[in-house]
Design an enzyme around this catalytic site. Structure first.
Site, PDB file in Angstrom:
ATOM      1  N   TYR A 156       2.405 -12.280  25.980  1.00  0.00           N
ATOM      2  CA  TYR A 156       1.251 -12.775  26.500  1.00  0.00           C
ATOM      3  C   TYR A 156       1.064 -14.466  26.729  1.00  0.00           C
ATOM      4  O   TYR A 156       0.564 -14.631  27.791  1.00  0.00           O
ATOM      5  CB  TYR A 156      -0.253 -12.239  25.916  1.00  0.00           C
ATOM      6  CG  TYR A 156      -1.473 -12.626  26.499  1.00  0.00           C
ATOM      7  CD1 TYR A 156      -1.841 -11.566  27.557  1.00  0.00           C
ATOM      8  CD2 TYR A 156      -2.401 -13.557  26.115  1.00  0.00           C
ATOM      9  CE1 TYR A 156      -3.071 -11.693  28.127  1.00  0.00           C
ATOM     10  CE2 TYR A 156      -3.461 -13.607  26.813  1.00  0.00           C
ATOM     11  CZ  TYR A 156      -4.000 -12.692  27.925  1.00  0.00           C
ATOM     12  OH  TYR A 156      -5.259 -13.074  28.500  1.00  0.00           O
ATOM     13  N   LYS A 160       1.356 -16.289  30.326  1.00  0.00           N
ATOM     14  CA  LYS A 160      -0.066 -16.967  30.710  1.00  0.00           C
ATOM     15  C   LYS A 160       0.466 -18.392  30.966  1.00  0.00           C
ATOM     16  O   LYS A 160      -0.097 -19.109  31.870  1.00  0.00           O
ATOM     17  CB  LYS A 160      -1.057 -17.040  29.746  1.00  0.00           C
ATOM     18  CG  LYS A 160      -1.754 -15.727  29.675  1.00  0.00           C
ATOM     19  CD  LYS A 160      -2.076 -15.343  30.994  1.00  0.00           C
ATOM     20  CE  LYS A 160      -3.321 -14.183  31.047  1.00  0.00           C
ATOM     21  NZ  LYS A 160      -3.593 -13.546  32.339  1.00  0.00           N
TER      22      LYS A 160
END
Length: 257
Positions: A156, A160
């Site tokens: 993640y 991002k």
């Protein structure tokens, strides 16, 4: 009262709830016709119907897996056919599959990267085909403070962080066509996803929020409307000279803990 999004069409991916739904609600209140995009087509259509009833705007619900080229291209074609144009794209679709690296599977890595990064790429590529001839567009990508590093979120955090480089580069490519590209990077926001994270860590959601709020300068956790308002600003005419920026919506100056 002037409506800042009158005559605009806004598409937000992953928008049946949370930040995505709050963003569409904000834009519909400001006069936009909106598109709810989600894997679950029935849920997307239900959210669209609620927004249409609440604000009296056209609202379209579309089933779409943003990691699939044919789904994304078909969705944008449908939006243009049904609503006539596409002015605003918010790349919000995402998921988490948290784990430490020695426990993270290939699928945990691939799916998170595919939805966040490939999804943003496919949606932006399809949207710019409409926006460039219009000589107008707003693209807002939803990053995260996890881009600065967060234990147990290697997939993640990488996705991002990648969205931030994606944002800056796309801003350079599309600015000459009247299209701005920016990103918001939320901190801790009280959503269904963060409530699930709390339970996975063994906390009750309210206790987890109270604990997290202690480390936030303004003394509270965020809510979806906090992020939606920032996205709406970046998607508005008022932000026409804001391009290639990453705005942290985290209740304080963001440094790595």
């Amino acid at each position: 009262m002037t409506k800042p999004f009158e005559g605009r069409v806004a598409l937000v991916t992953g928008s049946v709830r949370g930040i995505g739904a709050a963003t569409l609600d904000h834009m519909a209140e400001g006069g936009a016709d909106v598109v709810v995009c989600d894997l679950d087509g029935d849920a997307a259509r239900a959210t669209a119907a609620t927004i249409a009833e609440r604000h009296g705007r056209r609202a379209l619900g579309v089933a779409c897996d943003v990691s699939r080229t044919e789904d994304v291209d078909g969705m944008v074609d449908t939006v243009v056919r049904e609503l006539g144009r596409l002015d605003i794209l918010v790349n919000n679709a995402g998921l988490t599959r948290d784990n430490l690296i020695h426990k993270m599977s290939d699928d945990d890595w691939d799916r998170v990267i595919s939805v966040h990064l490939r999804g943003a790429f496919l949606c932006a590529r399809a949207a710019q085909r409409v926006m460039v001839p219009q000589k107008y567009g707003r693209i807002v990508n939803v990053s995260s403070t996890s881009a600065l590093g967060n234990r147990g979120q290697l997939n993640y955090s990488t996705a991002k962080a990648g969205l931030q480089g994606f944002t800056r580069t796309l801003a350079l490519e599309l600015g000459r066509f009247g299209i701005t590209v920016n990103a918001v990077a939320p901190g801790f926001i009280d959503t269904e996803m963060t409530q699930q994270t709390a339970r996975r860590l063994g906390f009750e959601p309210d206790d987890y929020k109270a604990q997290r709020a202690k480390n936030i300068a303004v003394g509270r956790v965020g809510v979806p409307q906090d992020v939606a308002a920032t996205i709406a600003f970046l998607a508005s005419e008022a932000a026409s000279f804001v391009n290639g920026q990453i705005i942290y919506v985290s209740g304080g100056p963001e440094t790595r803990r």
